[in-house]
Design an enzyme around this catalytic site. Structure first.
Site, mmCIF file in Angstrom:
data_model
loop_
_atom_site.group_PDB
_atom_site.id
_atom_site.type_symbol
_atom_site.label_atom_id
_atom_site.label_comp_id
_atom_site.label_asym_id
_atom_site.label_seq_id
_atom_site.Cartn_x
_atom_site.Cartn_y
_atom_site.Cartn_z
ATOM 1 N N ASP A 37 0.815 -1.222 0.000
ATOM 2 C CA ASP A 37 0.000 0.000 0.000
ATOM 3 C C ASP A 37 0.847 1.269 0.000
ATOM 4 O O ASP A 37 0.411 2.323 0.458
ATOM 5 C CB ASP A 37 -0.981 -0.003 1.176
ATOM 6 N N HIS A 242 24.004 1.981 -18.084
ATOM 7 C CA HIS A 242 22.921 2.348 -17.159
ATOM 8 C C HIS A 242 23.125 1.705 -15.788
ATOM 9 O O HIS A 242 22.186 1.202 -15.178
ATOM 10 C CB HIS A 242 21.556 1.994 -17.756
ATOM 11 N N ASP A 259 26.537 10.291 -13.485
ATOM 12 C CA ASP A 259 25.545 10.821 -14.440
ATOM 13 C C ASP A 259 24.282 11.017 -13.634
ATOM 14 O O ASP A 259 23.587 10.052 -13.289
ATOM 15 C CB ASP A 259 25.351 9.808 -15.580
ATOM 16 N N ASP A 270 20.626 16.874 -16.916
ATOM 17 C CA ASP A 270 21.265 15.588 -17.221
ATOM 18 C C ASP A 270 22.753 15.828 -17.437
ATOM 19 O O ASP A 270 23.202 16.016 -18.565
ATOM 20 C CB ASP A 270 20.590 15.001 -18.480
ATOM 21 N N HIS A 349 27.271 4.754 -27.576
ATOM 22 C CA HIS A 349 25.913 5.314 -27.526
ATOM 23 C C HIS A 349 25.850 6.562 -28.391
ATOM 24 O O HIS A 349 26.850 6.973 -28.976
ATOM 25 C CB HIS A 349 25.490 5.619 -26.076
ATOM 26 N N HIS A 353 20.800 13.988 -26.898
ATOM 27 C CA HIS A 353 19.344 13.876 -27.078
ATOM 28 C C HIS A 353 18.688 15.174 -26.641
ATOM 29 O O HIS A 353 19.277 15.961 -25.900
ATOM 30 C CB HIS A 353 18.800 12.689 -26.264
ATOM 31 N N HIS A 360 15.001 12.102 -21.785
ATOM 32 C CA HIS A 360 15.113 11.858 -23.231
ATOM 33 C C HIS A 360 13.844 12.460 -23.814
ATOM 34 O O HIS A 360 12.822 11.792 -23.940
ATOM 35 C CB HIS A 360 15.229 10.365 -23.529
ATOM 36 N N GLU A 386 27.064 14.472 -25.011
ATOM 37 C CA GLU A 386 27.631 13.537 -24.059
ATOM 38 C C GLU A 386 28.476 12.442 -24.701
ATOM 39 O O GLU A 386 28.149 11.258 -24.612
ATOM 40 C CB GLU A 386 26.520 12.910 -23.228
ATOM 41 N N TYR A 390 34.519 3.984 -23.682
ATOM 42 C CA TYR A 390 34.330 2.915 -22.711
ATOM 43 C C TYR A 390 35.264 1.770 -23.061
ATOM 44 O O TYR A 390 35.154 1.169 -24.133
ATOM 45 C CB TYR A 390 32.863 2.457 -22.717
ATOM 46 N N ARG A 407 32.651 9.597 -19.569
ATOM 47 C CA ARG A 407 31.614 10.348 -20.296
ATOM 48 C C ARG A 407 31.593 11.748 -19.702
ATOM 49 O O ARG A 407 31.752 11.910 -18.486
ATOM 50 C CB ARG A 407 30.239 9.675 -20.157
ATOM 51 N N GLU A 409 29.071 15.156 -20.004
ATOM 52 C CA GLU A 409 27.757 15.519 -20.544
ATOM 53 C C GLU A 409 27.328 16.892 -20.043
ATOM 54 O O GLU A 409 27.288 17.140 -18.843
ATOM 55 C CB GLU A 409 26.724 14.474 -20.099
#
Ligand code: GLY
Ligand code: MN
Ligand code: MN
Length: 439
Positions: A37, A242, A259, A270, A349, A353, A360, A386, A390, A407, A409
């Site tokens: 709940d 991710h 990130d 972002d 990647h 975006h 996104h 970004e 890797y 990375r 960004e």
């Protein structure tokens, strides 16, 4: 906060684009059960939020346009209920919502079936956002069936069902001054959160402890929720794009990739930064980091109206290919490597975006058969830039580069003459990061 008149203007702009004699129906988000709940923090449906500013579940927005072109906005929402409110929180209620959110009329949710069936009668077109909410989709068909049951009496139901997600996406893609002000502020808060992470980072801490520093800075400054699952990835974890476990210990001589972006008044930021856990980059880390930074800066500097993501990608591919050859990570003829897009082995990647109410964000990229994003930038568009490299532990490269993931960004808005970078509040040059971490 965005002025209520801006929401009125957005509804008017949407109605302008509707066919004569048509109706549009939008549904608020549902509360989502986390367990038993308890619920997740409520997140309003972003199209609904864009058109209303109304931040409660169980609500409907109906926009109508008559045969003469006159528009009308109607909100259906939960009514005031002292017992429910004492348990679950305040509600605006139908009466106050009309004035506070400047709708033409408001009703309680209990009145929705009767009113909406009446509004649907004799309209030619019905606009909704399709496939977002199964229960709402089937509700729409129930209302249409109810109208059709009166066909013998001369009633007509809309014969055209139009998915208006594209119309809304185009509107949302170009940000107003008020939206940009909110996004600038979201970036300031987020930049400060990244600075706080850099200042507090120590070998031996856990990733979740740095996540807590970042989230503290967001929430303390009014961005109560992250815009997406924060990534706090030490060492090789940065090579999981991710990664959100955020549970490992931070090790000496490794990098930390964060990130994370706060959401302010529904708008996302972002930002990604990658920095040395002990405050000093190793020579190999410096080489990879500087290459990513060079690519990021070169692509940001090219942003202006008329340029596209496809062109920025070409710039990044050139910088990466040249740099990776110099480091001995790629071998071969430059032109051939460019043609083969060889750097994509390590840059796995997209370059960026659209950014807005969603991280996104919506908006067509005008993608061609070669997957190039040809949409020409226009003032008021805001995007992330970004690039990343890797190099997982099992990569076939010199050992010194293994386990490095970088990375960087930033969030960049297109202006009349070029661009403005909203993410400058957090350092990204090697010298500036090392100086901040030493202070
Ligand atoms: N944080 C998600 C992204 O950078 O796209
Ligand atoms: Mn991003
Ligand atoms: Mn990101």
């Amino acid at each position: 906060m965005i002025d209520i008149q801006e929401f009125v203007a957005r509804r008017a702009c949407f109605i302008d684009q509707m066919d004569l004699n048509s109706i549009a129906i939008f549904c608020a988000a549902d509360e989502l059960t986390r367990s038993h709940d308890t619920e997740f923090p409520f997140c309003q449906n972003k199209n609904f939020l864009y058109l209303t500013g109304f931040n409660e579940p169980q609500a409907l927005l109906v926009l109508t346009k008559d045969a003469l072109g006159n528009g009308q906005s109607t909100l259906f929402c939960r009514d005031k209920d002292p017992l429910q409110e004492v348990w679950h929180g305040r509600r605006v209620g139908a009466e106050l919502a009309k004035e506070k959110y400047a709708f033409d009329q408001t009703f309680t949710l209990e009145q929705a079936d009767e009113q909406i069936v009446a509004m649907l009668k004799h309209k030619s077109s019905l606009y909704t956002v399709h496939n977002e909410n199964d229960a709402f989709d089937s509700q729409i068909f129930d209302w249409l069936s109810a109208v059709k049951s009166g066909v013998k009496a001369g009633d007509k139901a809309p014969s055209q069902l139009i998915d208006c997600s594209g119309m809304l996406a185009e509107m949302r893609l170009i940000k107003s001054q008020a939206e940009l002000a909110v996004m600038r502020k979201a970036n300031e808060i987020t930049a400060n959160a990244h600075v706080r992470a850099m200042k507090n980072c120590q070998v031996g801490m856990f990733e979740y402890q740095i996540e807590a520093e970042v989230h503290h800075e967001f929430a303390f400054n009014g961005a109560r929720h992250p815009a997406y699952g924060s990534i706090v990835a030490g060492g090789d974890n940065a090579n999981i794009l991710h990664y959100t476990d955020n549970s490992d210990v931070l090790k000496d001589n490794e990098l930390l990739l964060i990130d994370a972006g706060g959401e302010l008044d529904g708008y996302a930021s972002d930002i990604t930064r990658t920095f040395p856990i002990n405050g000093k980059f190793t020579p190999a880390q410096k080489e990879i980091y500087q290459l990513v930074l060079d690519a990021q800066i070169a692509s940001i500097e090219a942003i202006k109206p008329g340029v596209s993501f496809a062109q920025l990608n070409d710039i990044v591919h050139e910088v990466f290919t040249k740099g990776l050859v110099e480091l001995g990570i790629l071998q071969g003829d430059f032109d051939t490597l460019m043609e083969e897009k060889a750097c994509k082995q390590y840059f796995i990647h997209g370059l960026g975006h659209w950014l807005g109410l969603d991280v996104h964000d919506v908006g067509d990229y005008d993608i061609d058969e070669n997957r190039r994003q040809n949409r020409a930038f226009e003032p008021g568009m805001i995007m992330t830039i970004e690039p990343g490299l890797y190099i997982p532990l099992d990569a076939e490269v010199d050992d010194k580069y293994k386990g490095i993931g970088v990375r960087i960004e930033d969030n960049v808005v297109v202006t009349e003459n070029g661009y403005e970078n909203y993410s400058l509040g957090v350092p990204k040059t090697i010298a500036d990061i090392e100086a901040l971490m030493a202070s």
